[in-house]
Design a protein around this motif. Sequence first.
Motif, short mmCIF file in Angstrom:
data_model
loop_
_atom_site.label_atom_id
_atom_site.label_comp_id
_atom_site.label_asym_id
_atom_site.label_seq_id
_atom_site.Cartn_x
_atom_site.Cartn_y
_atom_site.Cartn_z
N LEU A 127 1.11 -1.16 -0.01
CA LEU A 127 0.17 0.03 0.20
C LEU A 127 0.76 1.54 -0.27
CD1 LEU A 127 -2.61 -1.11 2.11
CD2 LEU A 127 -2.60 -1.14 -0.01
N LYS A 128 1.97 1.43 0.54
CA LYS A 128 3.06 2.00 0.85
C LYS A 128 1.95 3.73 1.33
CE LYS A 128 6.33 0.35 -1.77
NZ LYS A 128 7.18 -0.30 -2.23
N ASP A 129 2.00 4.68 0.46
CA ASP A 129 1.81 6.16 0.87
C ASP A 129 0.50 6.17 0.26
OD1 ASP A 129 1.88 5.78 -2.26
OD2 ASP A 129 2.82 8.04 -2.25
N VAL A 184 8.67 -10.65 -7.31
CA VAL A 184 7.96 -9.73 -8.13
C VAL A 184 6.61 -9.69 -9.01
CG1 VAL A 184 9.48 -9.97 -10.37
CG2 VAL A 184 9.09 -7.47 -10.01
N VAL A 185 6.05 -10.60 -9.22
CA VAL A 185 5.21 -11.10 -9.69
C VAL A 185 3.63 -11.13 -8.05
CG1 VAL A 185 3.90 -12.72 -10.21
CG2 VAL A 185 5.55 -13.06 -11.29
N GLN A 186 4.20 -11.58 -7.87
CA GLN A 186 3.19 -10.97 -6.14
C GLN A 186 2.78 -9.77 -6.18
OE1 GLN A 186 4.40 -12.81 -2.49
NE2 GLN A 186 4.60 -15.04 -3.96
N GLU A 187 4.09 -8.56 -6.12
CA GLU A 187 4.09 -6.98 -6.33
C GLU A 187 3.30 -6.73 -6.62
OE1 GLU A 187 6.97 -3.76 -5.59
OE2 GLU A 187 7.69 -5.41 -5.55
N ILE A 188 3.11 -7.54 -8.40
CA ILE A 188 2.43 -6.43 -9.20
C ILE A 188 1.39 -7.07 -9.86
CG2 ILE A 188 2.09 -6.87 -11.75
CD1 ILE A 188 5.45 -7.20 -12.18
N LYS A 233 -0.07 -4.68 -6.57
CA LYS A 233 -0.08 -3.22 -7.25
C LYS A 233 -1.53 -3.37 -8.26
CE LYS A 233 4.12 -1.54 -6.04
NZ LYS A 233 5.56 -1.21 -6.94
N ARG A 234 -1.52 -3.62 -8.82
CA ARG A 234 -2.76 -4.27 -9.95
C ARG A 234 -4.24 -4.50 -9.01
NH1 ARG A 234 -1.47 -2.47 -14.52
NH2 ARG A 234 0.50 -3.09 -15.70
N ILE A 235 -3.86 -4.92 -8.41
CA ILE A 235 -5.68 -4.99 -7.18
C ILE A 235 -5.65 -3.25 -6.93
CG2 ILE A 235 -6.59 -5.93 -5.09
CD1 ILE A 235 -5.05 -8.68 -6.00
N ILE A 236 -4.72 -2.62 -5.99
CA ILE A 236 -4.08 -1.81 -5.21
C ILE A 236 -5.18 -0.86 -6.24
CG2 ILE A 236 -3.78 0.35 -4.40
CD1 ILE A 236 -1.35 -1.82 -3.16
N ASP A 237 -5.02 -0.86 -7.40
CA ASP A 237 -5.29 0.90 -8.54
C ASP A 237 -6.64 0.07 -9.02
OD1 ASP A 237 -2.80 1.14 -8.68
OD2 ASP A 237 -1.75 0.42 -10.21
#
Length: 79
Positions: A9-11, A41-45, A48-52
């Motif tokens: 989630l970062k900021d 890296v795949v898990q991170e992507i 990030k897609r889910i968050i977006d």
Amino acid sequence: MTADIVPFLKDRAFDAEATRVMGEAYDKARKMLHDKGQPHVVQEIIAKRIIDIAATGESNPDELARRALQALGLAKEQD
């Protein structure tokens, strides 16, 4: 587990329910990939897609997971 998505989630700020839904979607997406030890890296992507996608207002965890994987070419188009 909701906590799995929190580091990504970062900021960005979401309420507790949205965070829970994103965590559920993240877990579902990993299960859809059969969680075969995907590289970090795949898990991170995926996260990030889910968050977006969640930031656009989507709140259905099944749809979040499907659309995140679809955006990466890892899920079939829905009819």
